[in-house]
Scaffold this motif. Structure first.
Motif, mmCIF file in Angstrom:
data_model
loop_
_atom_site.group_PDB
_atom_site.id
_atom_site.type_symbol
_atom_site.label_atom_id
_atom_site.label_comp_id
_atom_site.label_asym_id
_atom_site.label_seq_id
_atom_site.Cartn_x
_atom_site.Cartn_y
_atom_site.Cartn_z
ATOM 1 N N GLN A 78 -8.334 6.458 -0.413
ATOM 2 C CA GLN A 78 -8.460 5.923 -1.766
ATOM 3 C C GLN A 78 -9.032 4.498 -1.775
ATOM 4 O O GLN A 78 -9.275 3.951 -2.846
ATOM 5 C CB GLN A 78 -7.085 5.925 -2.453
ATOM 6 N N PRO A 123 -7.763 1.410 -1.210
ATOM 7 C CA PRO A 123 -6.987 0.585 -2.142
ATOM 8 C C PRO A 123 -7.085 -0.912 -1.885
ATOM 9 O O PRO A 123 -6.497 -1.702 -2.636
ATOM 10 C CB PRO A 123 -5.550 1.067 -1.884
ATOM 11 N N TYR A 169 0.789 -1.229 0.000
ATOM 12 C CA TYR A 169 0.000 0.000 0.000
ATOM 13 C C TYR A 169 0.830 1.293 0.000
ATOM 14 O O TYR A 169 0.284 2.364 -0.275
ATOM 15 C CB TYR A 169 -0.946 0.000 1.205
#
Length: 428
Positions: A157, A159, A139
């Protein structure tokens, strides 16, 4: 004894248990918190219902039940101005309120937050011997220096895709640093914490209360010292400190003030649900202004609740057992009041109930086994409390040149719904 030394010692003795700031030297100031006050709302927005249920089973899960997180700089500054010079053997803050001496220490901090405490704070004890940098590599692209700002950007975001467990792990990192260890957005996150969060049994067992308490305590102490210097006898009123920030988790200090003062009923509401942490029962109706100080500090000792009275539900929690071992307190109701200041004649008597159960159909995140039995590692043996815990590093380190990508602070503030200000501060 040298005459000069004798005079200095007598002055120190004479100042014992005296107010740090006499009433005539009180002044207004703007207090900010480095923590992100609406962090619970952000996590609820970014995680799915299943992920939220998983998060609620972690060591920070109960904070999602926090009803309100508005910050009151006026109230905190007014309390700090009532600090007392008290000689203590541990990390304690004392204040004189309506002629009653009240204590804010790790014990009260644990009652308010429900965070765990232990003298075994070496993070290596909680990381498996075969730990990797998977979270860092996956990440944060293996960056050697991950800042608070980097973590905030990555978390928002989303992710992790469909990986519920990683979603919870990143949420834990986010809550820890942006909520509990509030600091400058340029501060770097220790790599070992990035390793630890990938092993949730160790992360949940780690005594985060120690790290959060010490950061908060030291920040308050530093600011009291700064105020003392800036409001000294040779300082003019216009030169007094006008603004200062508190790192760590000052909301716990604010909510402890709610517990301590009955005169705040115009500004706060309470409910009976406090089984996991006292903070959870409070709701801020309004933030008091400077014109409300006289209505809050009435001078009536009956408005002061100290020491705090714990229920059987609270005494049956893991955090209570931890804090008793950590502080060495044998009688939790001992006030240790000094001087002529009496203890409070009243106790808190609001009903206390156990927290509601978490949905059993949702399983907790899978964990990786630790090579050593964690229960043995986190159970301190008998013996006196260590004098210091200086091995915990809480100093800010800056690595702007090592950030993953250039970050526009204005965009970051906008995405986090923070008011415009320096480095993530939130004002009263």
């Amino acid at each position: 004894m040298d005459k000069k030394v004798a005079v200095q010692k007598r002055k120190r003795d004479e100042s014992k248990d005296e107010l740090r700031f006499p009433l005539e030297k009180h002044f207004k100031a703007q207090v900010t918190t480095r923590g992100y006050r609406d962090i619970g709302a952000v996590i609820k927005k970014l995680l799915t219902e299943r992920q939220l249920q998983m998060f609620r089973r972690t060591c920070f899960g109960h904070f999602l039940e926090l009803k309100d997180s508005r910050f009151s700089g006026v109230l905190i500054h007014s309390f700090i101005l009532r600090a007392v010079n008290k000689v203590t053997s541990g990390e304690e803050l004392w204040f004189r309120v309506n002629d009653v001496d009240v204590r804010f220490s790790a014990y009260e901090f644990a009652i308010m937050t429900g965070l765990r405490f232990s003298h075994l704070v070496d993070i290596d004890l909680y990381i498996p011997s075969k730990a990797t940098d998977r979270i860092l590599q996956t990440y944060f692209h293996g960056c050697k220096s991950v800042t608070y700002a980097d973590l905030s950007r990555v978390f928002q975001q989303r992710p992790w895709g469909e990986d519920d467990t990683d979603a919870v792990k990143l949420a834990l990192l986010f809550y820890l640093h942006m909520g509990l260890l509030g600091s400058d957005l340029r501060k770097t996150i220790p790599q070992k914490i990035l390793q630890l969060v990938d092993h949730l049994d160790g992360f949940n067992a780690y005594p985060w209360g120690v790290r959060v308490w010490q950061m908060t305590y030291r920040s308050i102490c530093d600011n009291i010292s700064r105020i003392s210097i800036d409001s000294g006898p040779k300082k003019k009123k216009e030169n007094q400190l006008k603004q200062y920030g508190i790192m760590g988790f000052p909301l716990a200090f604010q909510f402890w003030i709610y517990e301590t003062l009955d005169s705040l009923f115009r500004w706060v509401d309470e409910s009976p649900y406090i089984g996991a942490a006292r903070m959870l029962r409070w709701h801020t109706k309004d933030i008091p202004g400077w014109d409300s100080i006289s209505a809050i500090f009435t001078g009536d000792p009956d408005d002061v609740n100290f020491p705090l009275d714990l229920s059987p539900v609270e005494r049956d929690t893991e955090w209570y057992e931890d804090i008793i071992r950590y502080t060495g307190i044998s009688d939790s109701r001992s006030s240790s009041a000094s001087g002529d200041a009496p203890s409070s004649p009243r106790d808190v008597s609001s009903p206390i109930v156990a927290p509601p159960p978490v949905d059993a159909s949702v399983q907790p995140p899978p964990t990786c086994p630790i090579s050593d039995p964690i229960e043995e590692l986190i159970s301190p043996g008998p013996g006196p409390r260590p004098a210091t815990t200086e091995h915990i590093s809480l100093h800010c380190t800056y690595a702007l040149e090592n950030m993953l990508v250039p970050i526009d602070q204005n965009s970051l503030h906008a995405s986090m719904q923070l008011p415009q200000g320096a480095n993530g501060t939130v004002t009263s």
